[in-house]
Motif scaffolding. Structure first.
Motif, short mmCIF file in Angstrom:
data_model
loop_
_atom_site.label_atom_id
_atom_site.label_comp_id
_atom_site.label_asym_id
_atom_site.label_seq_id
_atom_site.Cartn_x
_atom_site.Cartn_y
_atom_site.Cartn_z
N SER A 79 112.82 50.38 47.57
CA SER A 79 113.20 51.24 46.64
C SER A 79 112.99 53.21 46.48
O SER A 79 113.42 52.99 45.68
N LYS A 82 115.52 55.14 48.24
CA LYS A 82 116.97 54.76 47.12
C LYS A 82 116.16 55.75 45.98
O LYS A 82 117.54 55.85 45.45
N TYR A 85 117.32 59.21 46.99
CA TYR A 85 118.78 59.01 46.88
C TYR A 85 119.28 59.42 45.61
O TYR A 85 120.13 59.99 45.13
N ARG A 86 118.96 58.62 44.36
CA ARG A 86 119.27 59.11 43.31
C ARG A 86 118.80 60.41 42.87
O ARG A 86 119.90 60.97 41.85
N ILE A 99 124.32 54.48 51.63
CA ILE A 99 122.98 53.72 51.12
C ILE A 99 122.59 53.25 50.00
O ILE A 99 121.36 52.54 49.65
N ALA A 100 123.79 53.74 48.81
CA ALA A 100 123.43 53.27 47.39
C ALA A 100 123.33 51.70 46.91
O ALA A 100 122.48 51.22 46.68
#
Length: 299
Positions: A79, A82, A85-86, A99-100
């Motif tokens: 989590s 991610k 990355y957001r 990865i998304a």
């Protein structure tokens, strides 16, 4: 600013997440970045992170599992990655579809474990009448536990109160996680406990100073309340799940059992999302079945 500090600064100052939450993200991602420095042979810049493959993330997760991390910890790590990355997508226009779509292990649903009504009352009474404590300390401890159970406060919220909150008001203004402010109504028993403590506290309770004081007059340390509850578990024969936070759980569960609206409980607890509050419906499933049976036209 380096990538990780910039992301953590975003969490703290823009998303206004609680300090403990930001610290958890930082711990997870510091290990991740250290792994990448060895794995990639270079500093994990935004561009380098954009080039990562799913297999690179899986390699890190596998290493952390060998270190002994549980499924819950692995899920939290995934989590955190991610979320990073957001942020990269918004702040640096870096997208990484591989990865998304990565999924971590599913977390087992953990229901809150509230104490019973009788246990909550006994804990407050025993704290107040403890023969090993000075009278004012017993009154202080009873007031803190009363706020956790009678007001649904977190320890940090109760200990953040100041002398400006005296005399105990009917409605208390609380600044919770992420700086979210909510109004908590105080029942007479809680107000009486707060005022009784204030009347016997040997230290001057100034408007700017902490309401709850330690033995030497400084701000009360939350570890002392945790230690108190541990002692009460032994005296009363309660399970290890009887923690200070279990009193907050009991506040919500007992309100739900008495017919309180879930939205109202969400507001009282200061939950940002109703889904967080809905976990209490699992605790009080028997009560919900009774309500359904009584209210449904075909019951």
């Amino acid at each position: 600013m380096d990538t990780l500090p910039a992301f953590l600064s975003h969490l703290e100052h823009e998303r206004r997440l609680a300090g403990n939450t930001v610290e958890a993200y930082g711990s997870d991602l510091a290990d991740f970045f250290n792994f990448l420095r060895v794995h990639l042979g270079e500093e994990p810049t935004p561009k380098a992170l954009g080039r990562l493959k799913a297999r690179d993330i899986r390699a890190h997760l596998a290493q952390r599992r060998r270190d002994g991390l549980s499924d819950a910890s692995i899920a939290r790590l995934m989590s955190s990655i991610k979320a990073l990355y957001r942020w990269l997508g918004r702040a640096h226009d870096i997208e990484n579809a591989e990865i998304a779509y990565l999924q971590g292990p599913k977390r087992k649903a953990r229901l809150p474990r509230p104490v019973s009504i009788e246990a909550a009352r006994d804990m407050i009474f025993e704290a107040e009448t403890d023969p090993d404590s000075a009278t004012w300390i017993g009154a202080r401890d009873a007031a803190v536990l009363s706020l956790l159970y009678g007001g649904g406060l977190r320890i940090s919220e109760a200990l953040a109160l100041t002398g400006a909150d005296l005399p105990a008001p009917e409605r208390l203004r609380i600044s919770g996680k992420g700086g979210k402010v909510r109004i908590v109504p105080l029942i007479p028993a809680v107000r009486e406990a707060m005022d009784a403590y204030a009347a016997v506290c040997p230290y001057a309770l100034t408007k700017a100073g902490p309401l709850f004081r330690g033995a030497k007059g400084g701000a009360l340390n939350p570890r002392l309340i945790q230690g108190l509850v541990q002692k009460l578990r032994g005296v009363l024969g309660l399970p290890d799940t009887a923690t200070p936070h279990a009193l907050r759980h009991a506040f919500a569960t007992h309100l739900l059992a008495a017919g309180a609206d879930l939205r109202a409980i969400q507001t009282l607890l200061g939950h940002a999302s109703l889904s967080t509050t809905q976990v209490y419906t699992g605790v009080d499933a028997s009560r919900l079945r009774e309500v359904h049976a009584a209210a449904h036209p075909r019951a």
